[in-house]
Design an enzyme around this catalytic site. Structure first.
Site, mmCIF file in Angstrom:
data_model
loop_
_atom_site.group_PDB
_atom_site.id
_atom_site.type_symbol
_atom_site.label_atom_id
_atom_site.label_comp_id
_atom_site.label_asym_id
_atom_site.label_seq_id
_atom_site.Cartn_x
_atom_site.Cartn_y
_atom_site.Cartn_z
ATOM 1 N N LYS A 54 0.841 -1.204 0.000
ATOM 2 C CA LYS A 54 0.000 0.000 0.000
ATOM 3 C C LYS A 54 0.878 1.257 0.000
ATOM 4 O O LYS A 54 0.594 2.223 -0.713
ATOM 5 C CB LYS A 54 -0.939 -0.008 1.212
ATOM 6 C CG LYS A 54 -2.071 -1.024 1.080
ATOM 7 C CD LYS A 54 -2.795 -1.298 2.403
ATOM 8 C CE LYS A 54 -3.818 -2.419 2.240
ATOM 9 N NZ LYS A 54 -4.435 -2.834 3.505
ATOM 10 N N GLN A 98 -4.421 -1.700 9.887
ATOM 11 C CA GLN A 98 -4.414 -3.017 9.256
ATOM 12 C C GLN A 98 -5.005 -4.066 10.195
ATOM 13 O O GLN A 98 -4.650 -4.142 11.369
ATOM 14 C CB GLN A 98 -2.968 -3.385 8.859
ATOM 15 C CG GLN A 98 -2.828 -4.653 8.054
ATOM 16 C CD GLN A 98 -3.451 -4.583 6.659
ATOM 17 O OE1 GLN A 98 -3.568 -3.512 6.068
ATOM 18 N NE2 GLN A 98 -3.870 -5.711 6.141
ATOM 19 N N ASP A 121 -11.009 2.895 4.520
ATOM 20 C CA ASP A 121 -11.368 1.475 4.464
ATOM 21 C C ASP A 121 -12.885 1.288 4.391
ATOM 22 O O ASP A 121 -13.363 0.206 4.041
ATOM 23 C CB ASP A 121 -10.872 0.760 5.735
ATOM 24 C CG ASP A 121 -9.584 -0.005 5.523
ATOM 25 O OD1 ASP A 121 -9.335 -0.444 4.393
ATOM 26 O OD2 ASP A 121 -8.836 -0.166 6.511
HETATM 27 N N1 GUN Z 1 -6.928 -6.812 6.347
HETATM 28 C C1 GUN Z 1 -7.346 -7.534 5.274
HETATM 29 N N2 GUN Z 1 -7.976 -6.727 4.397
HETATM 30 C C2 GUN Z 1 -7.947 -5.481 4.913
HETATM 31 C C3 GUN Z 1 -8.431 -4.225 4.462
HETATM 32 O O1 GUN Z 1 -9.028 -4.079 3.393
HETATM 33 N N3 GUN Z 1 -8.186 -3.174 5.287
HETATM 34 C C4 GUN Z 1 -7.564 -3.303 6.477
HETATM 35 N N4 GUN Z 1 -7.402 -2.213 7.221
HETATM 36 N N5 GUN Z 1 -7.109 -4.449 6.929
HETATM 37 C C5 GUN Z 1 -7.303 -5.540 6.147
#
Ligand code: GUN
Length: 293
Positions: A54, A98, A121
Site C-alpha cells: 500500500k 491493518q 477502508d
Molecule cells: N486486512 C485484510 N484486508 C484489509 C483491508 O481491506 N483493510 C484493512 N485495514 N485491513 C485488512
C-alpha cells in the site's frame, strides 16, 4: 467454453494512472497532497506485506504515505491515542489500521475511533450505514467490494435484473459486495458455511462472487454457463513440490474456466483492484478536505 480472464492488474494500472494525473492537478490547484497513513500493530508477515504494498502504491501515484509500526504488545489505549493524533493531523487524509489486530485490542472500538471522513477502508459504522442506505457518494465504500464492482463492469454485464450470488458473509467483503450489487439492481443471494446446498444457489448466478477463504469452494459443476466469476480468495497453500507456498483463490480455476464466461485470475484479479480503490478513496478524502478548507 473457455472463460475470458478479467485482467485486474491492467485495470488497476489504468485506475492508478488516472489517480496520478488527478493528484498532480489537485496539488497544483490547491497545494493539498493526498496523505495516507497505515498503522501496523504486531508482526504478522502477511499484514506487513500488504502495508508495504500500500505504501509503495501511494508513492507511485504521488501521495504522501506514512507507516506507523507498533509492537504486538500495544494496548488498546495506546492505539486509540495514535488514531486520535492521526484524526487531528491535517497532512493525513486517509487512516488505515491493518486488520487483524492482536487479541487485546477490540477492532470495533478502533474502527469507531477513526474519523469517518478519514475512514478510507469504509469500516466505520457511519460509512457502513451510508452503504446500507444506498448513499454511495458522501462516505467511503470499502476497497475490495468497490474493486469487485469495477471488475464486473469490465465484463459489460449490467447487474440490473441479474442473479448475483455471493459466497461468504464477511463484513469486509461478502456483505458490502452484496449491498453494492443490490443497489445496482441485481437480485442477490448470500451463501455461507451453513448454506445447505451451495451448488443449487451458485448455478443460478449470472454473477458469482467467491469470498470465503477456502480453496476449491466453487467448482465447474457449480457454475452457470457464461457466468462472470469473481474469485476473491487469497489462500496460501503449500506447493506440490514442497518448495514454499503459492497463492490460490476460492475457485477451482481449471474446471470453472471450462464453464464460466469470465473469470478473475489469482493473483492479478481482485488484489490489485483493492489497492487501486484504496488510493481512489484517499484521493476523494483529500479532495473533500481541500474543498472544505
Ligand atoms: N486486512 C485484510 N484486508 C484489509 C483491508 O481491506 N483493510 C484493512 N485495514 N485491513 C485488512
Amino acid at each position: 467454453m473457455t472463460a475470458k480472464p478479467i485482467d485486474g492488474k491492467a485495470l488497476a494500472a489504468r485506475v492508478r494512472g488516472e489517480i496520478a494525473a488527478e493528484t498532480e492537478r489537485l496539488v497544483s490547484d490547491t497545494g493539498v497532497r493526498p496523505g495516507l497513513c497505515a498503522v501496523l500493530v504486531g508482526d504478522d508477515p502477511a499484514s506487513a506485506t500488504y502495508v508495504r504494498m500500500k505504501g509503495k502504491a501511494c508513492d507511485e501515484v504521488g501521495f504522501a504515505s506514512r507507516i506507523v509500526r507498533m509492537p504486538e504488545t500495544t494496548t488498546q489505549d495506546e492505539l486509540l491515542k495514535e488514531v486520535n493524533e492521526l484524526n487531528a493531523d491535517p497532512e493525513i487524509h486517509g487512516i488505515l489500521v491493518q486488520l487483524p489486530l492482536p487479541s487485546q485490542i477490540d477492532p470495533d472500538t478502533i474502527m469507531l475511533a477513526i474519523s469517518p471522513s478519514k475512514d478510507v477502508d469504509g469500516f466505520h459504522p457511519t460509512n457502513v450505514g451510508r452503504l446500507v442506505a444506498g448513499d454511495l457518494e458522501s462516505g467511503f465504500v470499502s476497497a475490495t467490494p468497490a474493486g469487485i464492482m469495477k471488475l464486473i463492469a469490465e465484463t459489460g454485464i449490467d447487474p440490473k435484473g441479474r442473479e448475483a450470488v455471493i459466497v461468504g458473509r464477511s463484513d469486509i467483503v461478502g456483505k458490502p459486495t452484496a449491498l453494492l450489487l443490490m443497489h445496482a439492481h441485481a437480485t442477490i443471494t448470500i451463501c455461507h458455511s451453513r448454506t445447505a446446498d451451495l451448488g443449487a444457489h451458485t448455478r443460478r448466478a449470472d454473477i458469482l462472487v467467491a469470498a470465503v477463504g477456502r480453496p476449491d469452494t466453487v467448482r465447474g459443476d457449480m457454475v452457470k454457463p457464461g457466468a462472470a466469476v469473481i474469485d476473491v480468495g487469497t489462500n496460501r497453500v503449500r506447493r506440490e513440490d514442497g518448495e514454499g507456498h503459492r497463492l490460490v483463490g476460492d475457485v477451482d480455476h481449471a474446471s470453472v474456466a471450462e464453464v464460466a464466461g469470465w473469470l478473475t485470475p489469482v493473483p492479478g484479479g481482485v488484489g490489485p483492484m483493492t489497492i487501486a480503490m484504496l488510493l481512489s478513496n484517499t484521493l476523494t478524502a483529500a479532495k473533500r478536505a481541500a474543498a472544505s478548507s
